[in-house]
Design a protein around this motif. Structure first.
Motif, PDB file in Angstrom:
ATOM      1  N   ASP A  40       0.869  -1.172   0.000  1.00  0.00           N
ATOM      2  CA  ASP A  40       0.000   0.000   0.000  1.00  0.00           C
ATOM      3  C   ASP A  40       0.912   1.229   0.000  1.00  0.00           C
ATOM      4  OD1 ASP A  40      -2.225  -1.670   0.190  1.00  0.00           O
ATOM      5  OD2 ASP A  40      -2.208  -1.630   2.377  1.00  0.00           O
ATOM      6  N   ILE A  41       0.351   2.369  -0.390  1.00  0.00           N
ATOM      7  CA  ILE A  41       1.139   3.613  -0.342  1.00  0.00           C
ATOM      8  C   ILE A  41       0.932   4.244   1.026  1.00  0.00           C
ATOM      9  CG2 ILE A  41       1.511   5.900  -1.325  1.00  0.00           C
ATOM     10  CD1 ILE A  41       0.307   4.932  -3.932  1.00  0.00           C
ATOM     11  N   ALA A  61       5.298  10.269   0.814  1.00  0.00           N
ATOM     12  CA  ALA A  61       4.740   8.933   0.620  1.00  0.00           C
ATOM     13  C   ALA A  61       5.819   7.902   0.329  1.00  0.00           C
ATOM     14  CB  ALA A  61       3.725   8.951  -0.516  1.00  0.00           C
ATOM     15  N   LYS A  62       5.535   6.660   0.744  1.00  0.00           N
ATOM     16  CA  LYS A  62       6.444   5.540   0.493  1.00  0.00           C
ATOM     17  C   LYS A  62       5.634   4.391  -0.080  1.00  0.00           C
ATOM     18  CE  LYS A  62       9.898   6.098   4.148  1.00  0.00           C
ATOM     19  NZ  LYS A  62       9.502   6.866   5.314  1.00  0.00           N
ATOM     20  N   HIS A  81      10.339   6.579  -2.357  1.00  0.00           N
ATOM     21  CA  HIS A  81       9.932   7.597  -1.388  1.00  0.00           C
ATOM     22  C   HIS A  81       9.744   8.899  -2.149  1.00  0.00           C
ATOM     23  CE1 HIS A  81      10.913   9.858   2.613  1.00  0.00           C
ATOM     24  NE2 HIS A  81       9.658   9.989   2.230  1.00  0.00           N
ATOM     25  N   VAL A  82       8.539   9.436  -2.134  1.00  0.00           N
ATOM     26  CA  VAL A  82       8.298  10.718  -2.800  1.00  0.00           C
ATOM     27  C   VAL A  82       7.928  11.776  -1.769  1.00  0.00           C
ATOM     28  CG1 VAL A  82       7.690   9.791  -5.068  1.00  0.00           C
ATOM     29  CG2 VAL A  82       5.902  10.099  -3.402  1.00  0.00           C
ATOM     30  N   LEU A 118      -2.175  12.422  -8.392  1.00  0.00           N
ATOM     31  CA  LEU A 118      -0.966  13.200  -8.128  1.00  0.00           C
ATOM     32  C   LEU A 118       0.138  12.289  -7.582  1.00  0.00           C
ATOM     33  CD1 LEU A 118       0.341  16.003  -8.011  1.00  0.00           C
ATOM     34  CD2 LEU A 118      -0.668  16.297  -5.755  1.00  0.00           C
ATOM     35  N   LEU A 119      -0.238  11.421  -6.646  1.00  0.00           N
ATOM     36  CA  LEU A 119       0.711  10.462  -6.073  1.00  0.00           C
ATOM     37  C   LEU A 119       1.240   9.510  -7.138  1.00  0.00           C
ATOM     38  CD1 LEU A 119      -0.511   9.212  -2.613  1.00  0.00           C
ATOM     39  CD2 LEU A 119       1.759  10.019  -3.211  1.00  0.00           C
ATOM     40  N   GLU A 120       0.341   9.004  -7.976  1.00  0.00           N
ATOM     41  CA  GLU A 120       0.766   8.104  -9.050  1.00  0.00           C
ATOM     42  C   GLU A 120       1.772   8.815  -9.951  1.00  0.00           C
ATOM     43  OE1 GLU A 120      -2.988   5.066  -9.778  1.00  0.00           O
ATOM     44  OE2 GLU A 120      -2.945   6.949 -10.887  1.00  0.00           O
ATOM     45  N   ASP A 121       1.479  10.075 -10.324  1.00  0.00           N
ATOM     46  CA  ASP A 121       2.401  10.861 -11.153  1.00  0.00           C
ATOM     47  C   ASP A 121       3.769  10.955 -10.488  1.00  0.00           C
ATOM     48  OD1 ASP A 121       0.381  11.369 -12.972  1.00  0.00           O
ATOM     49  OD2 ASP A 121       0.027  13.429 -12.310  1.00  0.00           O
ATOM     50  N   GLU A 122       3.769  11.284  -9.208  1.00  0.00           N
ATOM     51  CA  GLU A 122       5.028  11.461  -8.478  1.00  0.00           C
ATOM     52  C   GLU A 122       5.828  10.164  -8.413  1.00  0.00           C
ATOM     53  OE1 GLU A 122       6.502  14.477  -6.962  1.00  0.00           O
ATOM     54  OE2 GLU A 122       5.172  14.984  -8.607  1.00  0.00           O
ATOM     55  N   ILE A 123       5.141   9.056  -8.193  1.00  0.00           N
ATOM     56  CA  ILE A 123       5.828   7.754  -8.134  1.00  0.00           C
ATOM     57  C   ILE A 123       6.431   7.429  -9.495  1.00  0.00           C
ATOM     58  CG2 ILE A 123       5.481   5.258  -7.862  1.00  0.00           C
ATOM     59  CD1 ILE A 123       3.303   6.051  -5.710  1.00  0.00           C
TER      60      ILE A 123
END
Length: 170
Positions: A40-41, A61-62, A81-82, A118-123
């Motif tokens: 999980d994130i 996030a990790k 890790h973002v 946004l998280l998906e983009d960053e990862i």
């Protein structure tokens, strides 16, 4: 104010006015655009205003992913890790005016930002272009890889030498 359930979308302006902080996780199955996700994130979100009265969204996030080593082509597990600070914008023109230390994030027609997207983009952006194992775990050692200059061949044979010899016979 601390919240446990992470929002998928949120109005960043209202969240910043309330100085909301969230800590929790997004289930791996809710992540559509990141391949080979193994956890999980884990995520913390923070909404606030800075000295310039700009709305600021801080994401930390990790996530654990399985990548394919580009040296030995075997899968390996790695943690991504973002961490980033965003400021919501309504247009590209508004994004241009943001200070460099904030990434622009587009607000949708409901005044919200899609946190999960946004998280998906960053990862995705944080993934290495050519992922490789740590050398000590990789089946292809650094020593097996060739870098630098190719040694010059001592005597290059002329590919037309045979024609030359035929011409001389005639």
């Amino acid at each position: 104010m601390m919240q446990n359930k992470l929002p998928l979308t949120i109005d960043p302006i209202k969240a910043a006015q309330k100085k909301l902080d969230y800590v929790g996780y997004y289930p791996a199955k809710s992540v559509a655009r990141v391949e080979s996700i193994k956890s999980d994130i884990e995520c913390s979100l923070s909404f606030d205003y800075d000295e310039q009265k700009l709305c600021v969204v801080t994401i930390d996030a990790k996530v654990t992913l399985e990548l394919i080593c580009q040296r030995c082509f075997k899968p390996f597990i790695t943690e991504v890790h973002v961490m980033n600070k965003f400021s919501p914008v309504k247009s590209d023109a508004q994004a241009e005016t943001l200070p460099d230390y904030y990434e622009p994030v587009l607000i949708n027609e409901f005044g919200e930002i899609d946190i999960l997207a946004l998280l998906e983009d960053e990862i995705i952006l944080s993934l290495p272009i050519a992922p490789v194992h740590d050398s000590k775990h990789c089946e292809v050692s650094e020593a097996d890889m060739v870098f630098g200059e190719i040694p010059a061949e001592n005597e290059k044979t002329n590919p037309f030498a045979i024609l030359d010899s035929l011409k001389n016979k005639g």
